[in-house]
Each structure stands twice: as structure tokens, then as C-alpha cells.
Motif scaffolding. Structure first.
Motif, PDB file in Angstrom:
ATOM      1  N   THR A 107       0.816  -1.216   0.000  1.00  0.00           N
ATOM      2  CA  THR A 107       0.000   0.000   0.000  1.00  0.00           C
ATOM      3  C   THR A 107       0.850   1.267   0.000  1.00  0.00           C
ATOM      4  N   VAL A 108       2.133   1.150   0.331  1.00  0.00           N
ATOM      5  CA  VAL A 108       3.043   2.290   0.236  1.00  0.00           C
ATOM      6  C   VAL A 108       3.885   2.198  -1.028  1.00  0.00           C
ATOM      7  N   ALA A 109       4.331   0.987  -1.377  1.00  0.00           N
ATOM      8  CA  ALA A 109       5.205   0.821  -2.541  1.00  0.00           C
ATOM      9  C   ALA A 109       4.500   1.206  -3.841  1.00  0.00           C
ATOM     10  N   LEU A 110       3.228   0.872  -3.969  1.00  0.00           N
ATOM     11  CA  LEU A 110       2.504   1.211  -5.204  1.00  0.00           C
ATOM     12  C   LEU A 110       2.382   2.728  -5.400  1.00  0.00           C
ATOM     13  N   PRO A 111       1.928   3.488  -4.388  1.00  0.00           N
ATOM     14  CA  PRO A 111       1.922   4.951  -4.562  1.00  0.00           C
ATOM     15  C   PRO A 111       3.316   5.519  -4.773  1.00  0.00           C
ATOM     16  N   LEU A 112       4.328   4.927  -4.146  1.00  0.00           N
ATOM     17  CA  LEU A 112       5.700   5.393  -4.339  1.00  0.00           C
ATOM     18  C   LEU A 112       6.115   5.232  -5.794  1.00  0.00           C
ATOM     19  N   ALA A 113       5.857   4.050  -6.367  1.00  0.00           N
ATOM     20  CA  ALA A 113       6.207   3.820  -7.771  1.00  0.00           C
ATOM     21  C   ALA A 113       5.432   4.765  -8.692  1.00  0.00           C
ATOM     22  N   ALA A 114       4.147   4.958  -8.405  1.00  0.00           N
ATOM     23  CA  ALA A 114       3.335   5.859  -9.237  1.00  0.00           C
ATOM     24  C   ALA A 114       3.832   7.289  -9.150  1.00  0.00           C
ATOM     25  N   THR A 115       4.265   7.709  -7.978  1.00  0.00           N
ATOM     26  CA  THR A 115       4.768   9.075  -7.806  1.00  0.00           C
ATOM     27  C   THR A 115       6.096   9.258  -8.540  1.00  0.00           C
ATOM     28  N   ASP A 120       8.728  11.743 -13.328  1.00  0.00           N
ATOM     29  CA  ASP A 120       9.549  11.645 -14.527  1.00  0.00           C
ATOM     30  C   ASP A 120       8.788  12.027 -15.793  1.00  0.00           C
ATOM     31  N   LEU A 121       7.532  11.623 -15.872  1.00  0.00           N
ATOM     32  CA  LEU A 121       6.791  11.787 -17.118  1.00  0.00           C
ATOM     33  C   LEU A 121       6.020  13.095 -17.234  1.00  0.00           C
ATOM     34  N   SER A 122       5.673  13.709 -16.096  1.00  0.00           N
ATOM     35  CA  SER A 122       4.840  14.913 -16.227  1.00  0.00           C
ATOM     36  C   SER A 122       5.154  16.029 -15.246  1.00  0.00           C
ATOM     37  N   ALA A 123       5.523  15.716 -14.014  1.00  0.00           N
ATOM     38  CA  ALA A 123       5.632  16.764 -12.997  1.00  0.00           C
ATOM     39  C   ALA A 123       6.981  17.458 -12.966  1.00  0.00           C
ATOM     40  N   LYS A 124       7.998  16.812 -13.505  1.00  0.00           N
ATOM     41  CA  LYS A 124       9.375  17.282 -13.314  1.00  0.00           C
ATOM     42  C   LYS A 124       9.585  18.734 -13.735  1.00  0.00           C
ATOM     43  N   ASP A 125       9.023  19.125 -14.849  1.00  0.00           N
ATOM     44  CA  ASP A 125       9.265  20.471 -15.368  1.00  0.00           C
ATOM     45  C   ASP A 125       8.189  21.467 -14.965  1.00  0.00           C
ATOM     46  N   THR A 126       7.380  21.114 -13.992  1.00  0.00           N
ATOM     47  CA  THR A 126       6.336  22.011 -13.511  1.00  0.00           C
ATOM     48  C   THR A 126       6.748  22.596 -12.167  1.00  0.00           C
ATOM     49  N   THR A 127       5.995  23.572 -11.713  1.00  0.00           N
ATOM     50  CA  THR A 127       6.310  24.169 -10.412  1.00  0.00           C
ATOM     51  C   THR A 127       6.115  23.160  -9.281  1.00  0.00           C
ATOM     52  N   ALA A 128       5.338  22.117  -9.544  1.00  0.00           N
ATOM     53  CA  ALA A 128       5.109  21.102  -8.516  1.00  0.00           C
ATOM     54  C   ALA A 128       6.230  20.077  -8.448  1.00  0.00           C
ATOM     55  N   GLY A 129       7.173  20.136  -9.381  1.00  0.00           N
ATOM     56  CA  GLY A 129       8.221  19.131  -9.463  1.00  0.00           C
ATOM     57  C   GLY A 129       8.955  18.846  -8.155  1.00  0.00           C
ATOM     58  N   PRO A 130       9.516  19.873  -7.498  1.00  0.00           N
ATOM     59  CA  PRO A 130      10.225  19.603  -6.242  1.00  0.00           C
ATOM     60  C   PRO A 130       9.346  18.970  -5.177  1.00  0.00           C
ATOM     61  N   ALA A 131       8.077  19.384  -5.117  1.00  0.00           N
ATOM     62  CA  ALA A 131       7.173  18.814  -4.118  1.00  0.00           C
ATOM     63  C   ALA A 131       6.872  17.349  -4.419  1.00  0.00           C
ATOM     64  N   VAL A 132       6.726  17.010  -5.692  1.00  0.00           N
ATOM     65  CA  VAL A 132       6.454  15.614  -6.064  1.00  0.00           C
ATOM     66  C   VAL A 132       7.655  14.740  -5.734  1.00  0.00           C
ATOM     67  N   MET A 133       8.859  15.223  -6.046  1.00  0.00           N
ATOM     68  CA  MET A 133      10.050  14.450  -5.708  1.00  0.00           C
ATOM     69  C   MET A 133      10.198  14.316  -4.190  1.00  0.00           C
ATOM     70  N   ALA A 134       9.865  15.371  -3.463  1.00  0.00           N
ATOM     71  CA  ALA A 134       9.903  15.296  -1.998  1.00  0.00           C
ATOM     72  C   ALA A 134       8.936  14.231  -1.499  1.00  0.00           C
ATOM     73  N   ALA A 135       7.768  14.129  -2.147  1.00  0.00           N
ATOM     74  CA  ALA A 135       6.800  13.105  -1.760  1.00  0.00           C
ATOM     75  C   ALA A 135       7.359  11.706  -1.984  1.00  0.00           C
ATOM     76  N   CYS A 136       8.135  11.534  -3.051  1.00  0.00           N
ATOM     77  CA  CYS A 136       8.758  10.227  -3.307  1.00  0.00           C
ATOM     78  C   CYS A 136       9.628   9.809  -2.130  1.00  0.00           C
ATOM     79  N   ARG A 137      10.462  10.716  -1.659  1.00  0.00           N
ATOM     80  CA  ARG A 137      11.365  10.373  -0.557  1.00  0.00           C
ATOM     81  C   ARG A 137      10.602  10.192   0.757  1.00  0.00           C
ATOM     82  N   GLY A 138       9.583  10.990   0.957  1.00  0.00           N
ATOM     83  CA  GLY A 138       8.794  10.820   2.157  1.00  0.00           C
ATOM     84  C   GLY A 138       8.110   9.461   2.193  1.00  0.00           C
ATOM     85  N   LEU A 139       7.562   9.033   1.055  1.00  0.00           N
ATOM     86  CA  LEU A 139       6.941   7.713   0.967  1.00  0.00           C
ATOM     87  C   LEU A 139       7.977   6.615   1.161  1.00  0.00           C
TER      88      LEU A 139
END
Length: 300
Positions: A107-115, A120-139
Motif C-alpha cells: 500500500t506504500v510501494a505502489l503509490p511510491l512507484a506511481a509518484t 519523470d513523465l509529467s511533474a518534473k518540469d512544472t512548479t510542482a516538481g520539487p514537491a512531487v520528488m519530496a513526496a517520493c522520498r517521504g513515501l
């Protein structure tokens, strides 16, 4: 034929030394250290490598202009190989996590992989990019906490996520340089706050497995986390201070590299804070090894 060295460069293999500490810090905080923890750490590394391969596949056209020496634009790794490797590593990471930790880990690994893939595919070049990557490490930290008192690992997860935000925000200026000095000033201030918060107060869990109780008393439990956090702050903070003085792309890349290779010291502080003092030292020991290996394969 693709060489193993080219694949190691594709996935930034040495940078994976900064990954197991997420799981260990989460497990220590949640009182979940045990036989399955190494397998969860291995799953985390597999997912990290998957993200690196997917990142280069997604950036292959941009890298052809900005980083033609990277494995895909240089022709050393075919795009299809990189994408296939990313998919295979993702599947392997999810399988290992589920086998080791069952439904709770899944239940944690699946959201981690999806994040990771979403970044990589959509959020990286947006203003949300750093927050999404931060979520990866938090998960990733919470993956280690599955099976224990997960809520106890939330402070560690937020601390690692905050650090990741600073590194990711800086990484967006690796090619152009930090023309606006407000960014390195902001990330440097964030690093100072993270280092101050990381030691916290000794947080040994009552009733936790004995592996979390390597050092329950004595000066290390009081001073060890602070010493490790200070080492993290000095190494990473000094690199960011250099960006303030000279915001060139080379200085920014050096700061990003320092943030990646210095993360184990922060993870070690969080692990030691949870009572696993000797394990915290072992986690922090990955930092100098990572710096050495980064001379052979760039972590950025």
C-alpha cells in the motif's frame, strides 16, 4: 552492445547509497526494524534505479542538447533499453516490497512507484516538481515504517522530504546556473532548519525490537544525532554557500551532488534519534563512500 558500466551511469548507481537510509530511518522511528527491513531497503533501491532510468528516457531529447554525454543521447544505451529497464526495475521493486512486507508494504510501494513515474513523465518540469520528488522520498521513509507504528515515522518522512525539496529545486538550475540568488539562499536556510530539527530529542520506543535499542543511554544517544546532523549541514550547506558566491552551473551541480551524497548523514541522525545509534552511524558511513563513488559515476 550495452555495457554494464553504461547502465550503471544511466541509473546513477552510486547515488543509490542515499536510498536504504530512508527505509532504515522509517523502520527505526516506527519500531519496525527486523528481518524484512533489508528486503524493503532493496526494493527501495530498485525503485530508485527505475526512476533514474525513466528520467533519462523521458529527457532523451532535451539531453541531446544539454547533456549529449549522457548514455542515451551518446548512443551507448538505446531508448527502448532504458524504458524496458525502468519498467523491469519497477516491477522487481514492487515484487520485493510485497514479498517482504505483504499488503501493508504494497500500500506504500505502489503509490511510491506511481509518484516516481509521475515525476519523470509529467511533474518534473512544472512548479510542482520539487514537491512531487519530496513526496517520493517521504513515501520511501514510510515504506520502512510499514508493519510498525507508522505515525511515529512521519517526522522523519517530512524531514527527508524537506531536504529532497531543496536538492530538487537546485537541480533545476544545473544547466543554466542560479541567476537568481534567492533560490540558493532559500535552500540554504532550509538546510539549516532541517539540521536543527533532525536531532530532536532522543525518541527510543518503548517495547520496540531490540535492534532499535542499540544505544538507549549514554552520551551518543544525546549527542550522536546532533553530530551527524551538523556534519550534514556543514557539507551540504557549504556547497550551497558557494552557489551564493558563484551561481554558475558547475557550482549548482556540485551543490546538488553534495545534497545527494550528504543525505545519509541526515538519515543517520534520524535513525540514531530513534534509538538505533550504531545503525545510525552505519547509515551515515555511506556518505563518504558515496562521495568517492561519485567521482566515477555522477550522481546527477
Amino acid at each position: 552492445m550495452t555495457r554494464l558500466a553504461d547502465l550503471a551511469e544511466l541509473v546513477r548507481a552510486p547515488a543509490a547509497l542515499s536510498v536504504p537510509g530512508d527505509v532504515l530511518a522509517g523502520a527505526a522511528a516506527a519500531g519496525a526494524l527486523g528481518r524484512r527491513t533489508p528486503a524493503l531497503a532493496a526494493a527501495s533501491v530498485l525503485l530508485y534505479w527505475a526512476g533514474m532510468a525513466a528520467n533519462d528516457w523521458a529527457d532523451r531529447r532535451l539531453d541531446a542538447t544539454e547533456r549529449p554525454e549522457r548514455p542515451i543521447p551518446s548512443g551507448r544505451v538505446r531508448p527502448a533499453v532504458a524504458l524496458g529497464l525502468a519498467g523491469g526495475l519497477t516491477a522487481a521493486g514492487l515484487a520485493v516490497a510485497t514479498a517482504a512486507g505483504g499488503r501493508h508494504a504494497a500500500t506504500v510501494a505502489l503509490p511510491l512507484a506511481a509518484t516516481i513515474w509521475g515525476y519523470d513523465l509529467s511533474a518534473k518540469d512544472t512548479t510542482a516538481g520539487p514537491a512531487v520528488m519530496a513526496a517520493c522520498r517521504g513515501l520511501d521513509v514510510l515504506l520502512g515504517a510499514t508493519g510498525g507504528r507508522t505515525a511515529r515515522a512521519l517526522p522523519a518522512a517530512l524531514t527527508v522530504a524537506a531536504h529532497t525539496w531543496t536538492v530538487t529545486a537546485l537541480s533545476r538550475r544545473e544547466v543554466t546556473g542560479a541567476a537568481d540568488r534567492r533560490l540558493p539562499a532559500f535552500t540554504l536556510a532550509g538546510t539549516a532548519l532541517i539540521a536543527l530539527a533532525a536531532p530532536g530529542r532522543p525518541d527510543v520506543l518503548s517495547g520496540a525490537p531490540s535492534s532499535t535499542e542499540c544505544v538507549r543511554k549514554g552520551p551518543f544517544l544525546r549527542l550522536g544525532p546532533a553530530a551527524l546532523a551538523a556534519g550534514y549541514a556543514v557539507r551540504y550547506g557549504r556547497a550551497q554557500a558557494r552557489v551564493l558566491a558563484d551561481p554558475s552551473p558547475a557550482r549548482v551541480r556540485a551543490a546538488v551532488g553534495a545534497g545527494i551524497t550528504g543525505l545519509p548523514a541526515l538519515q543517520g541522525a534520524l535513525t540514531a534519534r530513534a534509538g538505533a545509534g550504531l545503525l545510525g552511524l552505519a547509515v551515515a558511513a555511506a556518505a563518504p563512500l558515496g562521495r568517492r563513488l561519485a567521482r566515477l559515476v555522477s550522481p546527477t
